[in-house]
Enzyme design. Sequence first.
Site, short mmCIF file in Angstrom:
data_model
loop_
_atom_site.label_atom_id
_atom_site.label_comp_id
_atom_site.label_asym_id
_atom_site.label_seq_id
_atom_site.Cartn_x
_atom_site.Cartn_y
_atom_site.Cartn_z
N ASP A 182 29.49 -44.37 11.76
CA ASP A 182 30.50 -43.62 12.51
C ASP A 182 29.81 -42.97 13.71
OD1 ASP A 182 32.80 -42.01 13.21
OD2 ASP A 182 33.51 -42.27 11.18
N HIS A 205 29.07 -45.40 16.34
CA HIS A 205 30.17 -45.24 17.29
C HIS A 205 29.79 -44.42 18.50
CE1 HIS A 205 33.40 -46.09 13.93
NE2 HIS A 205 32.47 -47.02 14.02
#
Length: 382
Positions: A182, A205
């Site tokens: 993430d 991310h």
Amino acid sequence: MLIAGAILCLVASTAPAPALSAGRTTFSVSSFGAAGNGIADDSEIDGDVLAPPGMGYWPKARRPLQWLNFKWLDGFTIQGTGTVDGQSTLLRSVSPANVSQHWYISGVKPTLIRFYSSFNVSVRNIRITNSPQCHLKFDSSGGIKVKNITISSPGDSLNTDGIHLQNTRDVDIRSSSIGCGDDCISIQTGCSNVHMKNINCNPGHGISLGGLGKDNSLACVSDVFAEHINVENALYGVRIKTWQGGKGTVRNVTFSNVRVANVATPIAIDQFYCDAGGGGARCGNRSDAVGITGVAYRRVAGTYTYQPVRLACSDARPCTGVSMADVRLSPASAAGAGGLRQPLCWKSYGEAMGMIEPTGIACLQRSNGFVMPLTKPFNYTC
Ligand SMILES: *[C@@H]1O[C@H](CO)[C@@H](O)[C@H](O)[C@H]1NC(C)=O
Ligand SMILES: *[C@@H]1O[C@H](CO)[C@@H](O)[C@H](O)[C@H]1NC(C)=O
Ligand SMILES: *[C@@H]1O[C@H](CO)[C@@H](O)[C@H](O)[C@H]1NC(C)=O
Ligand SMILES: *[C@@H]1O[C@H](CO)[C@@H](O)[C@H](O)[C@H]1NC(C)=O
Ligand SMILES: *[C@@H]1O[C@H](CO)[C@@H](O)[C@H](O)[C@H]1NC(C)=O
């Protein structure tokens, strides 16, 4: 637990314990309830700190939201050559007999290390790996220094932020490598004066402010400076994301000397953010939004696989004072199968300077300093 001037050392079993300066206190990690082999409550082991490999190993009534939870500390250091291992292997690698005990199945997924209401905290040199959720979190804290740490989890492990900050100010994160599934570093509401330098994010991310303003909430983030950031094999490079209907502002954010390689969307502002769990009802356009003003991208270069720049600002509250200087992005040779998208600038005002390649990414609308886009007055204070 109220501790002043303490150092928690995580020392790999092969390394000698570091000398401690006088007047400080050393805590054995075993006194925090760490188990050596991940299952038994043994404390003979002087090395890595292993979490049980799943919630099934925990008494039901005591399943924690955080695994190592430090509260109300002032002047505290975690350092050493050891590893804090959440042992959250990917579900597909768990034997069928043990699936019910896996973090993902067995209930709450804890953050691996969390600081709450703590000041002057330093985390150095350690390795944090395989968290079932966020790896290192600071909440309602200040005076945070993170240096030379390594975070690693697979790119497809869900919701595993690297470092997560909320309501935390005066933060310095540097010389660290973060790979996770993430956000590499996630900055939430209530954060200000956050400095990031020499950070490698791969995979994940990217660096992210938000999602802010969920459920019409107030969000305030200011004075964020990220420099010498290297993002590879990631969904985003540097991103600001806000929900429709929020209130508050994001202001004075600078991303400087950012290198990207194989990043889907290197530069993103998304004021229409709505994650899959958010539900359609939360995703419609609203008459309010978290304002975004004063965002600078200086020297951002490298390769993208989807869309080089995506500035999607809200109709209700356009982004202002966005600047780009020396931004050079080109398609990666292994561009995404879905094809490439043109850059997008929607309701984003500011200017582009210096070398911009391809020129299409300088799609900002000029506001000459006098003509501000029409915005509603702010009826709150950050
Ligand atoms: C960074 O951390 C690693 C792993 O603990 C250690 O071996 C190395 O000496 C540290 N580097 C610095 C500059 O402290
Ligand atoms: C399954 O869980 C048991 C403990 O309940 C453990 O002893 C065993 O090693 C686990 N097997 C695998 C393949 O992880
Ligand atoms: C943090 O440390 C600084 C310098 O040592 C000190 O002045 C300050 O009071 C400390 N902050 C808190 C909240 O304890
Ligand atoms: C913007 O943020 C940076 C980094 O925290 C800070 O040094 C600078 O003073 C801020 N600028 C303004 C105008 O507040
Ligand atoms: C919200 O507004 C944007 C920009 O005007 C538009 O592209 C989008 O389709 C709208 N979304 C909805 C759900 O109405």
